[in-house]
Design a protein around this motif. Structure first.
Motif, PDB file in Angstrom:
ATOM      1  N   UNK A  68       0.691  -1.231  -0.056  1.00 41.53           N
ATOM      2  CA  UNK A  68      -0.058  -0.086   0.132  1.00 41.53           C
ATOM      3  C   UNK A  68       0.778   1.225   0.009  1.00 41.53           C
ATOM      4  N   UNK A  69       1.997   1.376   0.603  1.00 41.36           N
ATOM      5  CA  UNK A  69       2.730   2.462   0.970  1.00 41.36           C
ATOM      6  C   UNK A  69       3.673   2.632  -0.610  1.00 41.36           C
ATOM      7  N   UNK A  70       4.054   1.660  -1.196  1.00 41.48           N
ATOM      8  CA  UNK A  70       4.967   1.907  -2.180  1.00 41.48           C
ATOM      9  C   UNK A  70       4.025   2.250  -3.459  1.00 41.48           C
ATOM     10  N   UNK A  71       2.784   1.551  -3.628  1.00 42.43           N
ATOM     11  CA  UNK A  71       1.892   1.719  -4.675  1.00 42.43           C
ATOM     12  C   UNK A  71       1.514   3.443  -4.386  1.00 42.43           C
ATOM     13  N   UNK A  72       0.787   3.578  -3.351  1.00 41.78           N
ATOM     14  CA  UNK A  72       0.282   4.785  -3.300  1.00 41.78           C
ATOM     15  C   UNK A  72       1.282   6.085  -3.413  1.00 41.78           C
ATOM     16  N   UNK A  73       2.560   5.965  -2.848  1.00 44.98           N
ATOM     17  CA  UNK A  73       3.300   6.973  -2.928  1.00 44.98           C
ATOM     18  C   UNK A  73       3.889   7.010  -4.391  1.00 44.98           C
ATOM     19  N   UNK A  84      -6.722   9.660  -4.936  1.00 44.42           N
ATOM     20  CA  UNK A  84      -6.399   8.499  -6.013  1.00 44.42           C
ATOM     21  C   UNK A  84      -5.690   7.619  -5.642  1.00 44.42           C
ATOM     22  N   UNK A  85      -4.284   8.064  -5.164  1.00 47.96           N
ATOM     23  CA  UNK A  85      -3.378   7.278  -4.550  1.00 47.96           C
ATOM     24  C   UNK A  85      -3.916   6.102  -3.315  1.00 47.96           C
ATOM     25  N   UNK A  86      -4.669   6.721  -2.742  1.00 51.77           N
ATOM     26  CA  UNK A  86      -5.387   5.963  -1.547  1.00 51.77           C
ATOM     27  C   UNK A  86      -6.003   4.770  -2.184  1.00 51.77           C
ATOM     28  N   UNK A  87      -7.078   5.207  -3.093  1.00 51.88           N
ATOM     29  CA  UNK A  87      -8.007   4.322  -3.845  1.00 51.88           C
ATOM     30  C   UNK A  87      -7.407   3.304  -4.361  1.00 51.88           C
ATOM     31  N   UNK A  98      -8.416   9.101   3.771  1.00 52.20           N
ATOM     32  CA  UNK A  98      -6.831   9.700   3.550  1.00 52.20           C
ATOM     33  C   UNK A  98      -7.102  11.319   3.086  1.00 52.20           C
ATOM     34  N   UNK A  99      -7.800  11.524   2.124  1.00 50.70           N
ATOM     35  CA  UNK A  99      -7.960  12.941   1.580  1.00 50.70           C
ATOM     36  C   UNK A  99      -8.437  13.781   2.676  1.00 50.70           C
TER      37      UNK A  99
END
Length: 358
Positions: free
Chosen positions: A127-132, A155-158, A204-205
């Protein structure tokens, strides 16, 4: 998304444990740069990031207790990788979520101990790598505004949540202990976690937007948001000399930390009682598809805080609220201790620079 003992066989669990340990080791080194050291803190924001990181871990723990309904008989909760990465940086974010998973597994029997490597690989690293990565890509192409940071956070969290569902499916394909068609697992996992991702994105947003409104300098993903001033010299545009940094607002930082910890305590100690009692996405899919037939008893099932309830207290609301408050307190204490130790190590490794050297 907390994988219990028995879902994944021993060899694959061991491999994911090695992957998780390596990722945590890399994150410890990376977090030294994000958290900063004695002489590095004022320029990098590390002086503010270390206490904020402990708060982020405690906040994620608290919000994970708030399951929200996403479909008939199914609920979801925050994973937190995107939120942590955007607020305190990707390396520190991996450590934040890992601390939460460790506390949940040991104290609350949530997520198997033999599956800790699976859970860290899936919920912390993925989750961290993909989101960031997605967040940084969006921030580069969108206008340099606070709204863009908030939109990129959404969008990143989604995307990070169904990405974690995909990784779990891949791990299950390699080491699942039951004979279930992978296609069915993939369809069910991704489908329900897209819905959960919407809730993750909203939380998150909203959180990132709230911190941006009060102290944008505390948001790792918003650093360098203002475009540098350009001067035209000799027909060419060049960056203007940087202005002297403003003095650190330590008092305001303490206020943000205090407000955050009070909010986490209220969420875990009071609001959590009203959370959805329906099984989360993984539990629902596991039950419907037969993945959970070989689940084994948790090693901490007799913990006085197992299932987020203090044993021997008859009042369910009091037992659950007290367990949540204890969890927030332990998580912020352990997390803050880890991050301060990392920051102090960075300070010891970085020699003080004299004005002449600068």
């Amino acid at each position: 998304m907390h994988v219990p003992d028995g879902f994944i066989n021993a060899p694959v669990s061991a491999v994911t444990g090695v992957v998780a340990a390596a990722a945590v080791a890399v994150s410890l080194r990376g977090a030294r740069r994000e958290l900063g050291g004695t002489s590095h803190a004022l320029s990098s924001g590390g002086e503010k990031t270390a206490p904020l990181a402990g708060l982020v871990a405690a906040f994620i723990f608290a919000v994970q207790m708030l399951n929200f309904p996403v479909a008939a008989g199914t609920s979801g909760h925050l994973l937190g990788g995107a939120l942590a990465a955007i607020l305190v940086g990707p390396y520190t974010g991996v450590l934040c979520v890992s601390v939460v998973l460790l506390m949940q597994g040991i104290l609350f029997a949530d997520g198997g101990l033999t599956a800790l490597g699976v859970n860290i690989t899936d919920m912390a690293i993925t989750t961290t790598v993909v989101a960031y990565v997605l967040f940084r890509t969006l921030v580069k192409v969108l206008p340099r505004t606070r709204r863009s940071v908030t939109a990129a956070s959404f969008v990143a969290a989604l995307v990070s949540v169904p990405a974690a569902a995909l990784v779990f499916t891949a791990i299950y394909a390699l080491g699942g202990t039951t004979d279930v068609p992978i296609g069915k697992v993939l369809t069910a996992m991704v489908g329900v976690h897209v819905l959960i991702g919407i809730g993750e994105a909203a939380i998150t947003a909203l959180t990132v937007g709230a911190v941006l409104a009060v102290r944008p300098d505390l948001v790792h993903g918003a650093r360098g948001l203002t475009a540098p001033l350009k001067l035209r010299i000799g027909g060419e545009l060049v960056d203007a000399p940087a202005a002297a940094p403003a003095p650190a607002r330590t008092g305001s930082t303490r206020k943000v930390w205090g407000f955050g910890i009070v909010t986490a305590l209220l969420l875990a100690g009071f609001v959590s009682f009203y959370a959805s009692a329906s099984p989360d996405g993984l539990e629902k899919v596991a039950h419907d598809k037969g993945i959970d037939t070989k689940t084994t008893q948790h090693a901490s099932s007799d913990s006085p805080l197992a299932d987020y309830s203090v044993k021997d207290i008859g009042d369910a609301r009091l037992a659950g609220g007290l367990a949540g408050v204890i969890g927030v307190g332990v998580t912020v204490a352990v997390g803050s201790g880890v991050f301060w130790a990392v920051r102090r190590r960075r300070g010891a490794d970085t020699p003080e620079r004299t004005p002449e050297a600068v």
